[in-house]
Design a protein around this motif. Structure first.
Motif, PDB file in Angstrom:
ATOM      1  N   SER A  81       0.811  -1.219   0.000  1.00  0.00           N
ATOM      2  CA  SER A  81       0.000   0.000   0.000  1.00  0.00           C
ATOM      3  C   SER A  81       0.845   1.270   0.000  1.00  0.00           C
ATOM      4  CB  SER A  81      -0.945   0.007   1.212  1.00  0.00           C
ATOM      5  OG  SER A  81      -0.217   0.099   2.430  1.00  0.00           O
ATOM      6  N   LEU A  82       2.055   1.201   0.569  1.00  0.00           N
ATOM      7  CA  LEU A  82       2.906   2.385   0.658  1.00  0.00           C
ATOM      8  C   LEU A  82       3.994   2.428  -0.418  1.00  0.00           C
ATOM      9  CD1 LEU A  82       3.462   2.777   4.519  1.00  0.00           C
ATOM     10  CD2 LEU A  82       1.889   4.033   3.043  1.00  0.00           C
ATOM     11  N   ARG A  83       3.988   1.451  -1.332  1.00  0.00           N
ATOM     12  CA  ARG A  83       5.034   1.409  -2.363  1.00  0.00           C
ATOM     13  C   ARG A  83       4.959   2.668  -3.227  1.00  0.00           C
ATOM     14  NH1 ARG A  83       5.027  -3.901  -5.731  1.00  0.00           N
ATOM     15  NH2 ARG A  83       5.637  -4.677  -3.662  1.00  0.00           N
ATOM     16  N   LEU A  84       6.092   3.321  -3.368  1.00  0.00           N
ATOM     17  CA  LEU A  84       6.146   4.564  -4.132  1.00  0.00           C
ATOM     18  C   LEU A  84       6.092   4.293  -5.624  1.00  0.00           C
ATOM     19  CD1 LEU A  84       8.938   6.413  -2.100  1.00  0.00           C
ATOM     20  CD2 LEU A  84       6.479   6.866  -2.044  1.00  0.00           C
ATOM     21  N   GLN A  85       5.444   5.202  -6.343  1.00  0.00           N
ATOM     22  CA  GLN A  85       5.353   5.136  -7.787  1.00  0.00           C
ATOM     23  C   GLN A  85       5.965   6.389  -8.392  1.00  0.00           C
ATOM     24  OE1 GLN A  85       1.284   4.569  -8.990  1.00  0.00           O
ATOM     25  NE2 GLN A  85       0.960   2.793  -7.647  1.00  0.00           N
ATOM     26  N   PRO A  86       6.581   6.279  -9.589  1.00  0.00           N
ATOM     27  CA  PRO A  86       7.117   7.478 -10.242  1.00  0.00           C
ATOM     28  C   PRO A  86       6.049   8.558 -10.356  1.00  0.00           C
ATOM     29  CG  PRO A  86       7.855   5.508 -11.390  1.00  0.00           C
ATOM     30  CD  PRO A  86       6.843   5.046 -10.370  1.00  0.00           C
ATOM     31  N   GLY A  87       6.428   9.779 -10.005  1.00  0.00           N
ATOM     32  CA  GLY A  87       5.481  10.891 -10.006  1.00  0.00           C
ATOM     33  C   GLY A  87       4.926  11.226  -8.642  1.00  0.00           C
ATOM     34  N   ASP A  88       5.110  10.350  -7.655  1.00  0.00           N
ATOM     35  CA  ASP A  88       4.689  10.676  -6.291  1.00  0.00           C
ATOM     36  C   ASP A  88       5.525  11.841  -5.761  1.00  0.00           C
ATOM     37  OD1 ASP A  88       2.830   8.654  -6.273  1.00  0.00           O
ATOM     38  OD2 ASP A  88       4.072   7.251  -5.119  1.00  0.00           O
ATOM     39  N   ILE A  89       4.873  12.737  -5.031  1.00  0.00           N
ATOM     40  CA  ILE A  89       5.584  13.843  -4.397  1.00  0.00           C
ATOM     41  C   ILE A  89       5.756  13.515  -2.920  1.00  0.00           C
ATOM     42  CG2 ILE A  89       5.603  16.305  -3.867  1.00  0.00           C
ATOM     43  CD1 ILE A  89       3.235  15.174  -6.519  1.00  0.00           C
ATOM     44  N   LEU A  90       6.980  13.602  -2.430  1.00  0.00           N
ATOM     45  CA  LEU A  90       7.289  13.338  -1.027  1.00  0.00           C
ATOM     46  C   LEU A  90       7.451  14.664  -0.302  1.00  0.00           C
ATOM     47  CD1 LEU A  90       9.807  10.515  -1.823  1.00  0.00           C
ATOM     48  CD2 LEU A  90       7.629  10.198  -0.647  1.00  0.00           C
ATOM     49  N   LEU A  91       6.753  14.823   0.822  1.00  0.00           N
ATOM     50  CA  LEU A  91       6.766  16.060   1.600  1.00  0.00           C
ATOM     51  C   LEU A  91       6.994  15.710   3.065  1.00  0.00           C
ATOM     52  CD1 LEU A  91       3.585  17.689   0.013  1.00  0.00           C
ATOM     53  CD2 LEU A  91       5.969  18.203  -0.568  1.00  0.00           C
ATOM     54  N   ASN A  92       7.903  16.413   3.709  1.00  0.00           N
ATOM     55  CA  ASN A  92       8.228  16.098   5.100  1.00  0.00           C
ATOM     56  C   ASN A  92       7.123  16.530   6.051  1.00  0.00           C
ATOM     57  OD1 ASN A  92      10.654  14.794   4.726  1.00  0.00           O
ATOM     58  ND2 ASN A  92      11.869  16.663   4.840  1.00  0.00           N
ATOM     59  N   GLU A  93       6.774  15.623   6.943  1.00  0.00           N
ATOM     60  CA  GLU A  93       5.753  15.880   7.974  1.00  0.00           C
ATOM     61  C   GLU A  93       6.362  16.430   9.247  1.00  0.00           C
ATOM     62  OE1 GLU A  93       4.021  14.511  11.831  1.00  0.00           O
ATOM     63  OE2 GLU A  93       5.764  13.699  10.796  1.00  0.00           O
ATOM     64  N   GLY A  94       7.602  16.053   9.563  1.00  0.00           N
ATOM     65  CA  GLY A  94       8.187  16.434  10.851  1.00  0.00           C
ATOM     66  C   GLY A  94       9.686  16.600  10.752  1.00  0.00           C
ATOM     67  N   GLY A  95      10.252  17.130  11.851  1.00  0.00           N
ATOM     68  CA  GLY A  95      11.684  17.406  11.926  1.00  0.00           C
ATOM     69  C   GLY A  95      11.890  18.803  12.457  1.00  0.00           C
ATOM     70  N   ASP A  96      12.980  19.438  12.048  1.00  0.00           N
ATOM     71  CA  ASP A  96      13.150  20.850  12.373  1.00  0.00           C
ATOM     72  C   ASP A  96      12.080  21.659  11.653  1.00  0.00           C
ATOM     73  OD1 ASP A  96      15.368  20.173  13.842  1.00  0.00           O
ATOM     74  OD2 ASP A  96      16.767  20.531  12.191  1.00  0.00           O
TER      75      ASP A  96
ATOM     76  N   GLU B  33      13.831   0.242  -6.080  1.00  0.00           N
ATOM     77  CA  GLU B  33      12.704  -0.668  -6.271  1.00  0.00           C
ATOM     78  C   GLU B  33      12.021  -1.009  -4.941  1.00  0.00           C
ATOM     79  OE1 GLU B  33      11.807  -4.948  -8.529  1.00  0.00           O
ATOM     80  OE2 GLU B  33      13.869  -4.186  -8.305  1.00  0.00           O
ATOM     81  N   ASN B  34      10.697  -1.054  -4.963  1.00  0.00           N
ATOM     82  CA  ASN B  34       9.877  -1.454  -3.813  1.00  0.00           C
ATOM     83  C   ASN B  34      10.068  -0.538  -2.597  1.00  0.00           C
ATOM     84  OD1 ASN B  34       8.856  -3.675  -5.239  1.00  0.00           O
ATOM     85  ND2 ASN B  34      10.598  -4.950  -4.613  1.00  0.00           N
ATOM     86  N   CYS B  35      10.372   0.707  -2.823  1.00  0.00           N
ATOM     87  CA  CYS B  35      10.649   1.637  -1.718  1.00  0.00           C
ATOM     88  C   CYS B  35       9.350   2.197  -1.134  1.00  0.00           C
ATOM     89  CB  CYS B  35      11.522   2.784  -2.221  1.00  0.00           C
ATOM     90  SG  CYS B  35      12.257   3.784  -0.908  1.00  0.00           S
ATOM     91  N   ILE B  36       9.309   2.362   0.190  1.00  0.00           N
ATOM     92  CA  ILE B  36       8.191   2.994   0.880  1.00  0.00           C
ATOM     93  C   ILE B  36       8.721   4.206   1.643  1.00  0.00           C
ATOM     94  CG2 ILE B  36       6.960   0.796   1.023  1.00  0.00           C
ATOM     95  CD1 ILE B  36       7.647   0.702   4.007  1.00  0.00           C
ATOM     96  N   HIS B  37       7.908   4.777   2.537  1.00  0.00           N
ATOM     97  CA  HIS B  37       8.328   5.990   3.259  1.00  0.00           C
ATOM     98  C   HIS B  37       7.882   5.888   4.712  1.00  0.00           C
ATOM     99  CE1 HIS B  37       4.140   7.711   2.791  1.00  0.00           C
ATOM    100  NE2 HIS B  37       4.161   6.831   1.816  1.00  0.00           N
ATOM    101  N   GLN B  38       8.635   6.573   5.596  1.00  0.00           N
ATOM    102  CA  GLN B  38       8.329   6.527   7.016  1.00  0.00           C
ATOM    103  C   GLN B  38       7.203   7.489   7.369  1.00  0.00           C
ATOM    104  OE1 GLN B  38      11.314   9.859   8.947  1.00  0.00           O
ATOM    105  NE2 GLN B  38      11.406   7.808   9.731  1.00  0.00           N
ATOM    106  N   ASN B  39       6.771   7.451   8.630  1.00  0.00           N
ATOM    107  CA  ASN B  39       5.622   8.241   9.058  1.00  0.00           C
ATOM    108  C   ASN B  39       5.890   9.738   9.078  1.00  0.00           C
ATOM    109  OD1 ASN B  39       7.391   7.462  11.287  1.00  0.00           O
ATOM    110  ND2 ASN B  39       5.961   8.528  12.629  1.00  0.00           N
ATOM    111  N   HIS B  40       7.157  10.158   9.077  1.00  0.00           N
ATOM    112  CA  HIS B  40       7.465  11.593   9.069  1.00  0.00           C
ATOM    113  C   HIS B  40       7.563  12.147   7.654  1.00  0.00           C
ATOM    114  CE1 HIS B  40       7.829  11.690  13.341  1.00  0.00           C
ATOM    115  NE2 HIS B  40       8.860  10.876  13.376  1.00  0.00           N
TER     116      HIS B  40
END
Length: 502
Positions: free
Chosen positions: A314-329, A344-351
């Motif tokens: 469900s979280l597998r990234l597809q070309p064209g997805d935009i990644l935006l940071n939720e947390g940090g500084d 290949e088969n990359c996902i993303h963390q909750n932040h």
């Protein structure tokens, strides 16, 4: 005098081994000595914060790692009262010392060293050496810098939480010592040449800053259709329970929408350390905040995580997805870029949020550029701050205003923005090349200075061996002579009480 030095691979780091296998190979009049032999070493400490009189009406600088620049003191903001010298671990270090950081995260990559021309005290993460007579303090500071690579490789403690140096190993570090008169000539030539190098570095840094600012203007204005002079007008945007700030005008036929209307936005996976050994879990690469930079993805260190198979799918990234940071500084909120299927088969963390455009309503790059520009200030206004972490919720990020250009112009708009950015990138490469050349020139300068190639030797100079013999003899005499202890002053009695016993 202009340097004409080769920039070979062994000329820049101060040398793992000092040149000259024996004394006959040393420059005329030079000798070898350890840093511990060249001066008296002082430690640091912190006056008690429970004694406000130590920190009131202070006149004595108290130096800590934050005060250290590359070659000079940046500031000495903290002053302590002289009473702290009588009843605390702090010692007064005489003027003319060389101060250096021995415990700080910066020691992962650099050893801050500076010459201090005034009396000073140090915090516990600092050391200082007061050169013996005949050793020029400014020369000693440069000598330590010239051996920085060796110190980092051989004197740094391993396995500690915060990087630190083994002071005994540091004191055992060997340097080549020129005659006293030549030390002064070397310092004069180094400082003259470094002034020219610093001027070039300042110009290169200014060019980099200008290029960064220009790139931000290009992407911010371009994603709103304002790269060229066009007629703008207010475009409607439905109100939401969010602080949108000032909504910019847009060209004709453009419109505003909310992020959640043009993209499917989801959060990422939270690592469950207790379940990483589950047999039915699958191991996949995943992106963290450090991977998601403003306008680029840094993928040289992508870690893996074990998750349920359905979560990986469900979280597998597809070309064209935009990644935006939720947390940090706080300045990292909303920053990001477009995924192009690099892993290949990359996902993303909750932040890290993933925004997947619905029905090609907007080009992913236009959305990412807008989020990095307008979205930076918008996320700052609407984010929340805990003690150590800033964040913006999924509900809020879906309300980010997004300018939507007509479908038929989006591809050409992206090409136009990228063409402008290519020119900026060329300027950045030129500035970065100049900075790399400046680093090489600094390294070559120090290598020449501390191998006897920077200034000519003068046969009339007293050889360093005679100077070092006097220093060593004086140290032996000092060790044999008991040091008289200075009686401590009695601590002032609290109001209404007599003097406290010692």
């Amino acid at each position: 005098m202009t340097l004409g030095l080769g920039l070979g691979s062994d000329s820049g780091d101060g040398g793992e081994e000092l040149p000259g296998g024996g004394s006959g190979d040393l420059p005329e009049g030079w000798s070898r000595a350890t840093l511990g032999e060249l001066g008296e070493w002082f430690g640091g400490g912190t006056p008690s914060k429970k004694r406000p009189e130590f920190w009131t009406d202070g006149t004595i600088p108290w130096l800590s790692p934050k005060d250290m620049g590359p070659d000079v003191l940046v500031a000495t903001q903290d002053l302590i009262h002289e009473s702290a010298l009588d009843d605390s671990p702090v010692k007064l270090v005489p003027a003319g010392s060389v101060a250096l950081v021995v415990r700080s995260g910066i020691l992962e990559r650099k050893v801050p060293v500076t010459y201090v021309p005034f009396d000073v005290t140090l915090n516990q993460d600092m050391k200082a050496v007061v050169p013996h007579r005949g050793i020029d303090g400014r020369w000693l500071a440069w000598a330590i810098r010239a051996r920085e690579h060796y110190v980092l490789e051989n004197c740094r403690k391993r396995g500690t939480t915060v990087a630190s140096l083994e002071v005994p190993w540091l004191m055992d570090t060997e340097v080549l010592v020129p005659p006293a008169a030549e030390q002064r000539r070397i310092v004069g030539q180094i400082e003259e040449q470094v002034a020219h190098i610093e001027a070039g570095e300042a110009a290169a840094h200014a060019a980099l800053s200008s290029a960064t600012s220009l790139a931000e203007q290009i992407t911010a204005r371009g994603s709103r259709g304002c790269l060229e002079e066009v007629e703008l007008a207010p475009a409607p945007l439905e109100k939401a329970d969010i602080d949108d700030g000032t909504i910019p005008d847009l060209p004709a036929d453009w419109s505003w929408a909310r992020l959640g209307e043009v993209a499917s936005v989801v959060g990422g996976v939270t690592k469950d350390s207790k379940r990483q050994g589950e047999p039915d879990y699958v191991e996949v690469p995943y992106l963290r905040v450090a991977n998601v930079q403003r306008g680029q993805l840094v993928l040289d260190n992508v870690t893996t995580i074990r998750v349920p198979p359905e979560k990986a799918l469900s979280l597998r990234l597809q070309p064209g997805d935009i990644l935006l940071n939720e947390g940090g500084d706080r300045d990292k909120l909303g920053r990001g870029w477009v995924w192009e299927g690099q892993v290949e088969n990359c996902i993303h963390q909750n932040h890290v949020f993933r925004a997947r455009v619905i029905g090609q309503k907007i080009h992913p790059k236009l959305l990412a550029w807008h989020a990095n520009g307008f979205g930076k200030a918008w996320c700052d206004r609407n984010g929340t701050q805990s003690v150590n972490l800033a964040s913006i919720s999924l509900r809020k990020i879906k309300l980010l205003p997004v300018p939507i250009p007509p479908q038929e112009i989006q591809e050409q708009l992206v090409k136009t923005i990228e063409l402008h950015l290519e020119g900026v990138a060329t300027a950045r490469v030129t500035a970065e090349t100049a900075l790399a050349q400046a680093r090489d020139l600094r390294a070559a300068l120090l290598h020449a200075a501390f191998t006897g190639a920077l200034v000519p030797q003068d046969p009339a100079d007293e050889p360093a061996s005679a100077l070092l013999d006097r220093i060593r003899a004086a140290r032996v005499t000092a060790k044999a002579t008991p040091r008289k202890r200075t009686p401590r002053k009695p601590r002032p009695a609290p109001p209404g009480q007599g003097e406290l016993p010692e």
